[in-house]
Design an enzyme around this catalytic site. Structure first.
Site, mmCIF file in Angstrom:
data_model
loop_
_atom_site.group_PDB
_atom_site.id
_atom_site.type_symbol
_atom_site.label_atom_id
_atom_site.label_comp_id
_atom_site.label_asym_id
_atom_site.label_seq_id
_atom_site.Cartn_x
_atom_site.Cartn_y
_atom_site.Cartn_z
ATOM 1 N N CYS A 130 0.646 -0.903 -0.039
ATOM 2 C CA CYS A 130 0.019 0.122 -0.169
ATOM 3 C C CYS A 130 0.752 1.275 0.008
ATOM 4 C CB CYS A 130 -1.038 0.037 1.232
ATOM 5 S SG CYS A 130 -1.485 1.170 2.080
ATOM 6 N N SER B 129 -1.061 1.693 4.952
ATOM 7 C CA SER B 129 -0.638 0.568 5.213
ATOM 8 C C SER B 129 -1.977 -0.053 5.077
ATOM 9 C CB SER B 129 -0.629 0.021 6.206
ATOM 10 O OG SER B 129 -1.453 0.834 7.271
ATOM 11 N N CYS B 130 -3.246 0.041 3.896
ATOM 12 C CA CYS B 130 -4.297 -0.729 3.645
ATOM 13 C C CYS B 130 -4.320 -2.554 3.680
ATOM 14 C CB CYS B 130 -4.837 -0.244 2.043
ATOM 15 S SG CYS B 130 -5.600 1.413 2.538
#
Length: 210
Positions: free
Chosen positions: A107, A111-112
């Protein structure tokens, strides 16, 4: 094993832990949360959400071609068949590693991450150096930072997760695992293999055990 340059230094980890504990204590003191709620949240991410659930999905895909096809068509729907889903996993896409193509997830914005199948993201996944370098030089990062050298004949595809769409990897099934049950197969699946920075564990033969 060489330490990953994107790992959080030990001192920093200790500072983060101390801050989390202080924040937890403050929230409990102010009545925002209870100790029971904190314990329940920890229990959820240790036992009900995390890599063990992703491993269960992978093992099912390895043994059931029809489920695998559904998983690659609509990962979120297929995962729900096994009772896996929820927050941060509303829209997921599973990409399959093969002999010719290796997928890696990142990501680049934050921080997906697909929490229902992988749990919480590791520190290195959230670190800016990893997020920047894996896009520019994935082959080098995989080899040097994660001990995963890939031949030039293998194409590397980097998928950028977002809050709207979260990717994860269906790793290749280890050779010699045809006789294993789904539970035994799930034990071979690692978090890193579902991010694409590692592979599933090899099958340990009786001869290798000695």
């Amino acid at each position: 094993m060489t330490a990953k340059p994107t790992d959080t230094p030990l001192r920093t980890q200790e500072e983060i832990t101390a801050r989390v504990k202080a924040l937890e204590s403050l929230l409990i003191e102010k009545g925002v949360m209870t100790t029971a709620a904190v314990d329940r949240l920890a229990e959820v991410y240790e036992n009900e959400v995390g890599p063990q659930l992703g491993a269960k999905v992978v093992a099912k895909a390895w043994t059931d071609p029809e489920f695998k096809a559904r998983l690659l068509e609509d990962a979120s729907a297929a995962c729900r068949e096994l009772g896996v889903g929820g927050l941060q996993g509303e829209e997921m896409v599973a990409v399959e590693n093969t002999d010719d193509v290796h997928h890696v997830i990142v990501c680049t914005l934050c921080s997906c991450y697909p929490w229902p199948v992988l749990g919480l993201p590791p520190n290195w996944y959230k670190a800016p150096p990893f997020r920047a370098r894996i896009v520019r030089e994935p082959r080098k990062v995989l080899a040097e930072d994660f001990g995963l050298p890939l031949p030039d004949s293998v194409e590397i595809r980097v998928w950028d997760s977002s809050s709207e769409l979260r990717y994860w990897v269906l790793p290749q099934r280890p050779a010699g695992s045809e006789h294993l049950s789904e539970d035994e197969l799930a034990a071979l699946v690692t978090r890193d293999s579902m991010i694409g920075v590692g592979t599933a564990k090899p099958v340990v033969t009786q001869a290798a055990r000695g």
